[in-house]
Scaffold this active site. Structure first.
Site, short mmCIF file in Angstrom:
data_model
loop_
_atom_site.label_atom_id
_atom_site.label_comp_id
_atom_site.label_asym_id
_atom_site.label_seq_id
_atom_site.Cartn_x
_atom_site.Cartn_y
_atom_site.Cartn_z
N HIS A 1 -5.23 25.47 -1.73
CA HIS A 1 -5.03 25.96 -3.08
C HIS A 1 -3.64 26.54 -3.29
CE1 HIS A 1 -9.65 26.71 -3.40
NE2 HIS A 1 -9.35 25.49 -3.03
N ASP B 1 -23.40 9.54 2.42
CA ASP B 1 -23.88 8.65 3.49
C ASP B 1 -24.76 9.38 4.50
OD1 ASP B 1 -21.83 9.36 6.00
OD2 ASP B 1 -20.99 9.71 4.02
N GLY C 1 0.79 -1.22 0.00
CA GLY C 1 0.00 0.00 0.00
C GLY C 1 0.82 1.27 0.00
N LYS D 1 -20.11 13.01 1.02
CA LYS D 1 -20.89 12.79 2.24
C LYS D 1 -22.30 12.28 1.91
CE LYS D 1 -18.14 16.23 4.72
NZ LYS D 1 -18.01 17.10 5.89
P1 GDP Z 1 -11.06 18.82 4.00
O1 GDP Z 1 -10.94 19.98 4.92
O2 GDP Z 1 -11.79 19.20 2.75
O3 GDP Z 1 -9.77 18.12 3.71
O4 GDP Z 1 -12.05 17.78 4.73
P2 GDP Z 1 -11.69 16.45 5.56
O5 GDP Z 1 -11.36 15.32 4.65
O6 GDP Z 1 -10.71 16.80 6.62
O7 GDP Z 1 -13.11 16.12 6.20
C1 GDP Z 1 -13.76 17.04 7.07
C2 GDP Z 1 -14.69 16.28 7.97
O8 GDP Z 1 -15.73 15.66 7.21
C3 GDP Z 1 -14.02 15.17 8.75
O9 GDP Z 1 -14.59 15.13 10.04
C4 GDP Z 1 -14.39 13.92 7.97
O10 GDP Z 1 -14.44 12.76 8.76
C5 GDP Z 1 -15.77 14.27 7.45
N1 GDP Z 1 -16.06 13.58 6.19
C6 GDP Z 1 -15.28 13.52 5.08
N2 GDP Z 1 -15.87 12.77 4.14
C7 GDP Z 1 -17.04 12.36 4.64
C8 GDP Z 1 -18.12 11.55 4.15
O11 GDP Z 1 -18.10 11.03 3.02
N3 GDP Z 1 -19.18 11.36 4.98
C9 GDP Z 1 -19.25 11.89 6.22
N4 GDP Z 1 -20.32 11.64 6.95
N5 GDP Z 1 -18.26 12.65 6.73
C10 GDP Z 1 -17.17 12.88 5.96
#
Ligand code: GDP
Length: 297
Positions: A74, A127, A48, A125
């Site tokens: 960005h 889900d 991985g 998100k």
């Molecule tokens: P970034 O700031 O755009 O990089 O966002 P992150 O990847 O750090 O995600 C921000 C928050 O959203 C975190 O608490 C993640 O666990 C949550 N999160 C990210 N993707 C998903 C998802 O597909 N579903 C849910 N329910 N939460 C998500």
């Protein structure tokens, strides 16, 4: 210049697309990059993708390769654009379904449009209970992004970075777009490309993550990167494995530079050390002159 002769059409070979993920804070950029790492079919055999090196390449189930730039925010994208280098072929704009279009979503769309880089929308998100992607897709119309289900030609994919759903659809959308873009590069020449990030590692010295854009970078090559130069002592991939060479558009860590270059700097392979010294001396003079002529605060 350093560019050398242009490449003949018959020397141009298909190359993997370079993809950047952008979007509003907390919409799931980091989570999606992590989830996409796991779509790598090589990962199973080789243990991985273990490293965060600013860029990684996956080989997806269908056999295609995709290079993802793992640059937070960005900043790196802007720095590279400011230097006139378009290093990304496709921008994935992540929009959290529960939050919708936000200021940095709009900024990401503007960046991509200004750079003339096609986008794919990832509605993340999914889900979440009551997730309604239609609202997001309708909002996007205001920003001149018309997805396929609304009669446009922008692909929109429903994903959950958390539950790891929609990832195959997303990589398929990338491959489809890459095919349309007919991305090619000549692998049979001296390498050049862009520095993605760099650091001074305690044990390993200056380490630069580069994206090879043309040609093939080999261990032992003499490289000039920004104001630094060196002989490539080692080429390391995202699995922390040593490589003998890296072709277009493979990301690689290079060891052996005399100092860390800056993100967005170009790197180029030159014929010998004398030439490398000449170029870096010239560049360092330019940098000093610029600093000397800058108005003091
Ligand atoms: P970034 O700031 O755009 O990089 O966002 P992150 O990847 O750090 O995600 C921000 C928050 O959203 C975190 O608490 C993640 O666990 C949550 N999160 C990210 N993707 C998903 C998802 O597909 N579903 C849910 N329910 N939460 C998500």
């Amino acid at each position: 210049g350093l560019e050398g002769p242009a490449d003949a059409d018959e020397d141009m070979k298909e190359r993997p697309p370079v993809v950047t993920i952008m979007g509003h804070v907390d919409h799931g950029k980091t989570s999606l990059l992590d989830a996409l790492r796991q779509t790598d079919v090589v990962g199973g055999e080789a243990g991985g993708i273990t490293q965060h090196i600013g860029a990684y390449q996956v080989k997806v189930k269908s056999g295609e390769k995709i290079t993802f730039l793992d640059t937070p925010g960005h900043a790196a994208f802007s720095a590279m654009r400011a230097r006139g280098a378009n290093i990304t072929d496709i921008v994935i704009v992540v929009v959290a379904v529960d939050d919708g279009v936000m200021p940095q979503t709009i900024e990401a769309i503007k960046h991509a449009k200004a750079a003339d880089v096609p986008i794919i929308i990832a509605v993340n998100k999914m889900d979440k209970p009551d997730a309604d992607p239609t609202k997001v897709l309708t909002e996007l119309l205001q920003y001149d992004v018309q997805v396929e289900s609304m009669g446009g030609d922008v692909q929109a994919i429903h994903v959950s970075a958390l539950k790891k759903t929609g990832l195959t659809e997303l990589t398929e959308a990338i491959s489809m777009l890459a095919e349309i873009l007919e991305l090619k590069a000549n692998p049979d020449r001296e390498a050049d490309g862009t520095v993605i990030e760099s650091k001074l590692d305690k044990g390993r010295g200056p380490v630069a993550t580069v994206l090879v854009q043309r040609g093939t970078l080999k261990r032992g090559d003499i490289v000039v990167a920004g104001g630094q130069w060196g002989k490539v002592r080692a080429l390391v991939n995202e699995r922390n494995q040593q490589m003998d060479k890296a072709g277009p558009t493979r990301p690689a860590e290079i060891l052996g530079l005399d100092g860390p270059p800056s993100p967005g700097d170009q790197f180029v392979v030159v014929e010998n050390e004398a030439r490398a010294r000449e170029i870096t001396a010239y560049r360092q003079r330019m940098i000093k002159n610029k600093a000397a002529s800058a108005p003091s605060a």
